[in-house]
Scaffold this active site. Sequence first.
Site, short mmCIF file in Angstrom:
data_model
loop_
_atom_site.label_atom_id
_atom_site.label_comp_id
_atom_site.label_asym_id
_atom_site.label_seq_id
_atom_site.Cartn_x
_atom_site.Cartn_y
_atom_site.Cartn_z
N LYS A 77 -30.83 21.14 16.04
CA LYS A 77 -29.82 20.08 16.07
C LYS A 77 -28.41 20.68 16.07
CE LYS A 77 -31.48 16.02 16.49
NZ LYS A 77 -31.20 15.32 17.73
N LYS A 85 -39.54 19.88 25.51
CA LYS A 85 -40.26 18.61 25.32
C LYS A 85 -39.48 17.45 25.92
CE LYS A 85 -38.17 17.46 20.90
NZ LYS A 85 -38.21 16.87 19.62
N LYS A 134 -34.89 12.24 24.45
CA LYS A 134 -33.87 11.28 24.87
C LYS A 134 -32.53 11.97 25.15
CE LYS A 134 -33.21 7.34 26.06
NZ LYS A 134 -33.73 6.00 26.18
P1 TYM Z 1 -37.83 10.36 16.87
O1 TYM Z 1 -37.06 9.11 16.96
O2 TYM Z 1 -37.22 11.60 17.42
O3 TYM Z 1 -39.23 10.19 17.55
C1 TYM Z 1 -40.10 9.13 17.21
C2 TYM Z 1 -41.53 9.60 17.35
O4 TYM Z 1 -41.76 10.12 18.66
C3 TYM Z 1 -42.32 11.41 18.59
N1 TYM Z 1 -41.87 12.20 19.74
C4 TYM Z 1 -42.70 12.94 20.49
N2 TYM Z 1 -44.03 13.16 20.41
C5 TYM Z 1 -44.59 13.96 21.34
N3 TYM Z 1 -43.88 14.55 22.34
C6 TYM Z 1 -42.55 14.35 22.47
N4 TYM Z 1 -41.88 14.90 23.47
C7 TYM Z 1 -41.90 13.53 21.50
N5 TYM Z 1 -40.61 13.12 21.31
C8 TYM Z 1 -40.62 12.32 20.23
C9 TYM Z 1 -41.81 11.98 17.27
O5 TYM Z 1 -42.64 13.02 16.81
C10 TYM Z 1 -41.84 10.76 16.38
O6 TYM Z 1 -43.14 10.56 15.87
N6 TYM Z 1 -37.50 12.23 12.31
C11 TYM Z 1 -38.20 11.21 13.07
C12 TYM Z 1 -37.89 9.81 12.60
C13 TYM Z 1 -38.22 9.54 11.17
C14 TYM Z 1 -39.51 9.45 10.61
C15 TYM Z 1 -39.32 9.15 9.25
C16 TYM Z 1 -40.78 9.63 11.13
C17 TYM Z 1 -37.34 9.28 10.17
N7 TYM Z 1 -37.99 9.06 9.02
C18 TYM Z 1 -40.41 9.01 8.38
C19 TYM Z 1 -41.88 9.48 10.27
C20 TYM Z 1 -41.67 9.19 8.92
C21 TYM Z 1 -37.77 11.36 14.50
O7 TYM Z 1 -36.90 12.10 14.80
O8 TYM Z 1 -38.31 10.56 15.36
#
Ligand code: TYM
Length: 340
Positions: A116, A207, A210
């Site tokens: 990040k 990967k 967004k």
């Molecule tokens: P975020 O918003 O980046 O992504 C949401 C979910 O999508 C999955 N993901 C992916 N899985 C496989 N391949 C990819 N290219 C890919 N891009 C995104 C992420 O693994 C996630 O499951 N930190 C978390 C948000 C969060 C959270 C939490 C999750 C905040 N608090 C508590 C679980 C429990 C995140 O950045 O998600």
Amino acid sequence: MGEKKRVFSGSRPTGRLHLGNYLGGLKGYIALQERGDLDCIYGIVDLHAITSPYKSKSLQQNIREVALDYLGAGLDPKKCHLIVQSQVPEHVELAYLLGTIYPVSRVEQLPTYKEKKLEQPDYINVGLFYYPILMAADILIYKADLVPVGKDQLPHIELTREVARKFNRMFPAKSLRDRRTGGKVFTEPQRFATEGEYVPSLLGSGKMSKTIKGSYIELTDDLKTIKGRLAKTPTDIGHGKKIPKEGGVANLLKFVELFMGKKTRQAYEKQYLGKGIKYAELKEKLAEAIYKELKPIQKRRKYFEEHPKEVDKILEEGRKYCSKIARQTLHEAKKAMGLI
Ligand code: TYM
């Protein structure tokens, strides 16, 4: 509430969800909601979203987009609870408390934090540093047993387990009568992995994300848009002695596997080692297979787009349900720490 095992996960409202979010996150959320023996809570984690540059004017809209994507993809308010993270402020209070027992040096070592910092060198704010602690609080405040997330979130799940362990050790709560946690304040959660736990970028490296333009397909994309996005995936001459392990072709084959099945992937691999793959044809068929999966999602989504009050009600019910649990856990944590 009772004795059911609990599930928590969430997605950041940074816009519409993409195939990575769907395959790595949402599909797991749905699989667990369908089991019927779990208490599932899924969040729209707006407080995490604001740690990266964003437009305040679009935030409410982005929250709504994720709610619609969730409901469109099949999250069913009869089987799970949906919340907007900032509406349950206990998450933040618990994050502060957990932050007091976690070493700065461990956060600094996290690969996600390092990434990040490279991604947004002009926006390395304190919230970004607190990101993994707030995520741990999101999970621990519900004493979740299972967390469906993609592989990229693994370091955060490890940290969450570590924080829970450390808290329970430092602050034993012997008088606590919570049968689910066996007299401890927190549960050590497990990650729940899906088949698409790592969805690659359309651009051939890294990967799907967004923040990387051209890397993703959104759940709301129509067939033409999907074709246009796939057209940009780099390919090669179509044949060779070995199946590529990385790059555009490797990623295309991964998508074929995820949307058309392992057998179709094997057939294409055979072509690669033999007479060659015609990529235009492969991309056409792949686009159709992806769209076939997204079409019913888009149809359900449209229903909720047209019934915004239903969405408001679902989120309000989720808020009420979750606030009750969150208040209770926060009370236990504060008591164990000597704050009450
Ligand atoms: P975020 O918003 O980046 O992504 C949401 C979910 O999508 C999955 N993901 C992916 N899985 C496989 N391949 C990819 N290219 C890919 N891009 C995104 C992420 O693994 C996630 O499951 N930190 C978390 C948000 C969060 C959270 C939490 C999750 C905040 N608090 C508590 C679980 C429990 C995140 O950045 O998600």
